[in-house]
Design a protein around this motif. Structure first.
Motif, PDB file in Angstrom:
ATOM      1  N   SER A   1       0.830  -1.209   0.000  1.00 39.85           N
ATOM      2  CA  SER A   1       0.000   0.000   0.000  1.00 39.85           C
ATOM      3  C   SER A   1       0.861   1.253   0.000  1.00 39.85           C
ATOM      4  CB  SER A   1      -0.968   0.005   1.187  1.00 39.85           C
ATOM      5  OG  SER A   1      -0.296   0.068   2.424  1.00 39.85           O
ATOM      6  N   TRP A   2       1.983   1.200   0.722  1.00 35.46           N
ATOM      7  CA  TRP A   2       2.878   2.356   0.753  1.00 35.46           C
ATOM      8  C   TRP A   2       3.516   2.574  -0.622  1.00 35.46           C
ATOM      9  CZ3 TRP A   2       3.838   6.860   2.020  1.00 35.46           C
ATOM     10  CH2 TRP A   2       5.109   7.432   2.113  1.00 35.46           C
ATOM     11  N   LYS A   3       3.928   1.493  -1.289  1.00 34.75           N
ATOM     12  CA  LYS A   3       4.510   1.623  -2.623  1.00 34.75           C
ATOM     13  C   LYS A   3       3.487   2.162  -3.628  1.00 34.75           C
ATOM     14  CE  LYS A   3       8.023  -1.992  -2.073  1.00 34.75           C
ATOM     15  NZ  LYS A   3       8.427  -3.373  -2.452  1.00 34.75           N
ATOM     16  N   ALA A   4       2.225   1.738  -3.492  1.00 35.20           N
ATOM     17  CA  ALA A   4       1.178   2.241  -4.394  1.00 35.20           C
ATOM     18  C   ALA A   4       0.975   3.741  -4.206  1.00 35.20           C
ATOM     19  CB  ALA A   4      -0.130   1.489  -4.144  1.00 35.20           C
ATOM     20  N   LEU A   5       1.004   4.207  -2.958  1.00 36.71           N
ATOM     21  CA  LEU A   5       0.879   5.648  -2.696  1.00 36.71           C
ATOM     22  C   LEU A   5       2.053   6.399  -3.304  1.00 36.71           C
ATOM     23  CD1 LEU A   5      -1.229   7.352  -0.941  1.00 36.71           C
ATOM     24  CD2 LEU A   5      -1.420   4.888  -0.691  1.00 36.71           C
TER      25      LEU A   5
ATOM     26  N   ILE B   1       2.887   7.701   7.051  1.00 38.15           N
ATOM     27  CA  ILE B   1       2.251   7.263   8.303  1.00 38.15           C
ATOM     28  C   ILE B   1       1.207   6.222   7.924  1.00 38.15           C
ATOM     29  CG2 ILE B   1       0.831   7.973  10.277  1.00 38.15           C
ATOM     30  CD1 ILE B   1       2.114  10.836   9.796  1.00 38.15           C
ATOM     31  N   PHE B   2       1.210   5.095   8.602  1.00 39.09           N
ATOM     32  CA  PHE B   2       0.312   3.988   8.280  1.00 39.09           C
ATOM     33  C   PHE B   2      -0.943   4.069   9.145  1.00 39.09           C
ATOM     34  CE2 PHE B   2      -1.018  -0.514   8.499  1.00 39.09           C
ATOM     35  CZ  PHE B   2      -1.111  -0.775   7.141  1.00 39.09           C
ATOM     36  N   CYS B   3      -1.997   3.413   8.656  1.00 38.76           N
ATOM     37  CA  CYS B   3      -3.256   3.345   9.407  1.00 38.76           C
ATOM     38  C   CYS B   3      -3.750   1.901   9.362  1.00 38.76           C
ATOM     39  CB  CYS B   3      -4.270   4.288   8.777  1.00 38.76           C
ATOM     40  SG  CYS B   3      -5.898   4.260   9.541  1.00 38.76           S
ATOM     41  N   TYR B   4      -3.937   1.268  10.545  1.00 40.74           N
ATOM     42  CA  TYR B   4      -4.330  -0.145  10.621  1.00 40.74           C
ATOM     43  C   TYR B   4      -5.831  -0.324  10.384  1.00 40.74           C
ATOM     44  CZ  TYR B   4       0.129  -0.433  13.140  1.00 40.74           C
ATOM     45  OH  TYR B   4       1.446  -0.342  13.501  1.00 40.74           O
TER      46      TYR B   4
ATOM     47  N   GLU C   1       2.767  -6.429  17.637  1.00 40.73           N
ATOM     48  CA  GLU C   1       4.185  -6.103  17.464  1.00 40.73           C
ATOM     49  C   GLU C   1       4.685  -6.450  16.065  1.00 40.73           C
ATOM     50  OE1 GLU C   1       6.498  -7.829  20.553  1.00 40.73           O
ATOM     51  OE2 GLU C   1       5.469  -6.734  22.166  1.00 40.73           O
ATOM     52  N   ARG C   2       4.196  -7.562  15.493  1.00 38.40           N
ATOM     53  CA  ARG C   2       4.638  -7.945  14.145  1.00 38.40           C
ATOM     54  C   ARG C   2       4.329  -6.835  13.135  1.00 38.40           C
ATOM     55  NH1 ARG C   2       1.509 -12.459  10.602  1.00 38.40           N
ATOM     56  NH2 ARG C   2      -0.045 -10.779  10.734  1.00 38.40           N
ATOM     57  N   GLU C   3       3.101  -6.355  13.152  1.00 35.55           N
ATOM     58  CA  GLU C   3       2.693  -5.330  12.203  1.00 35.55           C
ATOM     59  C   GLU C   3       3.452  -4.023  12.429  1.00 35.55           C
ATOM     60  OE1 GLU C   3       0.094  -8.559  12.154  1.00 35.55           O
ATOM     61  OE2 GLU C   3       0.497  -7.294  13.902  1.00 35.55           O
ATOM     62  N   GLN C   4       3.665  -3.675  13.696  1.00 41.30           N
ATOM     63  CA  GLN C   4       4.391  -2.443  13.990  1.00 41.30           C
ATOM     64  C   GLN C   4       5.818  -2.511  13.463  1.00 41.30           C
ATOM     65  OE1 GLN C   4       3.721  -0.949  18.109  1.00 41.30           O
ATOM     66  NE2 GLN C   4       2.152  -2.541  18.223  1.00 41.30           N
ATOM     67  N   GLU C   5       6.443  -3.677  13.567  1.00 42.14           N
ATOM     68  CA  GLU C   5       7.806  -3.836  13.081  1.00 42.14           C
ATOM     69  C   GLU C   5       7.850  -3.734  11.554  1.00 42.14           C
ATOM     70  OE1 GLU C   5      11.771  -3.979  13.191  1.00 42.14           O
ATOM     71  OE2 GLU C   5      10.436  -3.785  14.933  1.00 42.14           O
ATOM     72  N   ILE C   6       6.861  -4.300  10.868  1.00 44.46           N
ATOM     73  CA  ILE C   6       6.811  -4.197   9.409  1.00 44.46           C
ATOM     74  C   ILE C   6       6.669  -2.742   8.984  1.00 44.46           C
ATOM     75  CG2 ILE C   6       5.497  -4.793   7.329  1.00 44.46           C
ATOM     76  CD1 ILE C   6       4.699  -7.420   8.752  1.00 44.46           C
TER      77      ILE C   6
ATOM     78  N   GLY D   1       9.944   2.033   6.499  1.00 41.25           N
ATOM     79  CA  GLY D   1      10.411   3.419   6.503  1.00 41.25           C
ATOM     80  C   GLY D   1       9.354   4.432   6.874  1.00 41.25           C
ATOM     81  N   LEU D   2       8.218   3.954   7.384  1.00 43.42           N
ATOM     82  CA  LEU D   2       7.148   4.861   7.803  1.00 43.42           C
ATOM     83  C   LEU D   2       7.438   5.388   9.211  1.00 43.42           C
ATOM     84  CD1 LEU D   2       4.373   2.572   6.393  1.00 43.42           C
ATOM     85  CD2 LEU D   2       4.956   4.802   5.496  1.00 43.42           C
ATOM     86  N   ILE D   3       7.075   6.622   9.471  1.00 42.90           N
ATOM     87  CA  ILE D   3       7.493   7.284  10.712  1.00 42.90           C
ATOM     88  C   ILE D   3       6.510   7.111  11.859  1.00 42.90           C
ATOM     89  CG2 ILE D   3       8.870   8.980   9.460  1.00 42.90           C
ATOM     90  CD1 ILE D   3       6.624  11.033  10.000  1.00 42.90           C
ATOM     91  N   GLY D   4       5.352   6.519  11.599  1.00 45.04           N
ATOM     92  CA  GLY D   4       4.369   6.309  12.647  1.00 45.04           C
ATOM     93  C   GLY D   4       3.170   5.551  12.108  1.00 45.04           C
ATOM     94  N   ALA D   5       2.221   5.249  12.982  1.00 46.76           N
ATOM     95  CA  ALA D   5       1.010   4.534  12.570  1.00 46.76           C
ATOM     96  C   ALA D   5      -0.120   4.847  13.536  1.00 46.76           C
ATOM     97  CB  ALA D   5       1.261   3.024  12.522  1.00 46.76           C
ATOM     98  N   LEU D   6      -1.335   4.828  12.992  1.00 44.13           N
ATOM     99  CA  LEU D   6      -2.529   5.149  13.765  1.00 44.13           C
ATOM    100  C   LEU D   6      -3.356   3.909  14.041  1.00 44.13           C
ATOM    101  CD1 LEU D   6      -3.765   8.347  11.875  1.00 44.13           C
ATOM    102  CD2 LEU D   6      -2.325   8.242  13.909  1.00 44.13           C
TER     103      LEU D   6
END
Length: 320
Positions: free
Chosen positions: A229-233, A243-246, A257-262, A267-272
Motif C-alpha cells: 500500500s505504501w509503494k502504491a501511494l 504514516i500507516f493506518c491499521y 508487534e509484528r505489524e508495527q515492526e513491518i 520506513g514509515l514514521i508512525g502509525a494510527l
C-alpha cells in the motif's frame, strides 16, 4: 486548564458520509461544517496528522489547542462530500487509502457483508452469534445495522480467508448476488481524483491494499499488505504521508508487534490505531506505531468535550 490541554492532541477518525441517493449512511456535511466552524470560532487550530507525528518525534511544539482529522478507506463519498469541506475551511485532513480499491475496485469482506443485508429480500435468518443458533429478525433498518455490526465483530476473529468464505455463504443464504467489483454505493476514489484533490490541506496515506485484519493473515501477506500500500501511494501520489493506518485498528486484537515492526521496516514514521485516546506530545508517553484516535462524534457536545481540556482531565483522573 489550557496548559493541560496543550500536552495532547485529539485526532478524529471519520468514515462514510451520508448520500441518500446511493443508500449510504454516515456523517452529515452540515455536522462536519458545524464542527469546523466551532473550532475556527473558539481559538483551535486544525493541524495535519503529519504535523502531529513530526511534532512528537522532534519535540517541536504545536499550537496549544491543536486538533487533527483523518478519514479511513478511500470511498467516493468521502472525496465528494468531506474533502471539499476541509479544503474550504483550510483545515488539513489525511485520507488513508486501501489501495486495491483504487487499483482494482476491490471491496473487502466487511463491506460485502453490509451490502448483502442491505439488499436481501429476506427479513430473518437462523444465526449463531456465540450463544447458540436462533432466529434473528432484521426487517427494521436499525436491527439490520446492529446485526451487521455484531457479525463483523464475530468474523474479525477469523482468519481473513475464513471471513471471505463466510460472506460467500451468506450471499447464498440471503439470495443476493455479490458483484465482482465494488458497486456504486462502495465506489472508491480513483487515483486520478486523488491526484487532483491533493493539496496543502488534503493528504493521502497507506491503509493496506485489501483492508484485511492484519493479525489474521500470514507474515508474508502482512508484509505485502503494508509495504504494497505504501509503494502504491508513492507511485501514484506526489507527496504521500509516511504514516500507516491499521484496518479496524484495535491494538493487540487487529494488529500487534509484528505489524508495527513491518511498518517501521517500511520506513514509515508512525502509525494510527482506532483505540480511543489522545496523542501525547512527548514521545515517552506514546507508542509512535500505535497512536490513538477518537471516533468523530455525531453530536457537538461530545466533540467539544474531546477538543477541550475536559476529556483529558477525565482520562488523567481515571488513571489515578
Amino acid at each position: 486548564m489550557q496548559p493541560l490541554r496543550g500536552q495532547v492532541v485529539p485526532v478524529f477518525l471519520l468514515h462514510r458520509f451520508a448520500d441518500e441517493a446511493r443508500g449510504i449512511l454516515g456523517h452529515s456535511q452540515a455536522h462536519l461544517e458545524a464542527a469546523l466552524t466551532y473550532l475556527n470560532n473558539n481559538g483551535y487550530t486544525v493541524v495535519s496528522v503529519r504535523q502531529v507525528v513530526e511534532s512528537v518525534i522532534s519535540g517541536e511544539s504545536l499550537p496549544p489547542r491543536a486538533v487533527a482529522f483523518s478519514l479511513d478507506d478511500g470511498f467516493y463519498d468521502q472525496a465528494k462530500t468531506a474533502l471539499p469541506v476541509f479544503e474550504s475551511y483550510q483545515a488539513p485532513v489525511t485520507l488513508f487509502l486501501a489501495t486495491d480499491m483504487q487499483d482494482q475496485r476491490y471491496w473487502s469482506w466487511d463491506y460485502k457483508l453490509e451490502y448483502l443485508f442491505k439488499h436481501t429480500s429476506l427479513e430473518y435468518l437462523e444465526l449463531d452469534l456465540g450463544e447458540g443458533t436462533r432466529e434473528m429478525a432484521f426487517a427494521d433498518p436499525g436491527d439490520r445495522r446492529t446485526l451487521v455490526r455484531k457479525l463483523r465483530n464475530v468474523h474479525k476473529r477469523l482468519p481473513n480467508h475464513g471471513a471471505e468464505a463466510a460472506v460467500a455463504s451468506f450471499a447464498e443464504r440471503l439470495e443476493v448476488d455479490l458483484p465482482a467489483e465494488a458497486p456504486d454505493e462502495y465506489q472508491p476514489i480513483t487515483w486520478e481524483q486523488a491526484r487532483s484533490l491533493e493539496s496543502s490541506y488534503i493528504e493521502f496515506g497507506p491503509h493496506t491494499q485489501r483492508h484485511p485484519i492484519l493479525a489474521q493473515i500470514s507474515d508474508t501477506q502482512a508484509q505485502k499488505e503494508i509495504t504494497g500500500s505504501w509503494k502504491a501511494l508513492q507511485a501514484n501520489i506526489a507527496n504521500p504521508v509516511p504514516i500507516f493506518c491499521y484496518p479496524s485498528g484495535r491494538e493487540g486484537i487487529d494488529f500487534g508487534e509484528r505489524e508495527q515492526e513491518i511498518v517501521k521496516q517500511a520506513g514509515l514514521i508512525g502509525a494510527l490505531s482506532a483505540d480511543p485516546g489522545y496523542v501525547h506530545l512527548t514521545q515517552a508517553k506514546n507508542n509512535l506505531y500505535a497512536l490513538k484516535r477518537f471516533s468523530f462524534p455525531n453530536d457537538m457536545a461530545h466533540f467539544k468535550q474531546y477538543c477541550s481540556w475536559l476529556e483529558y482531565a477525565k482520562e488523567r483522573m481515571s488513571r489515578g
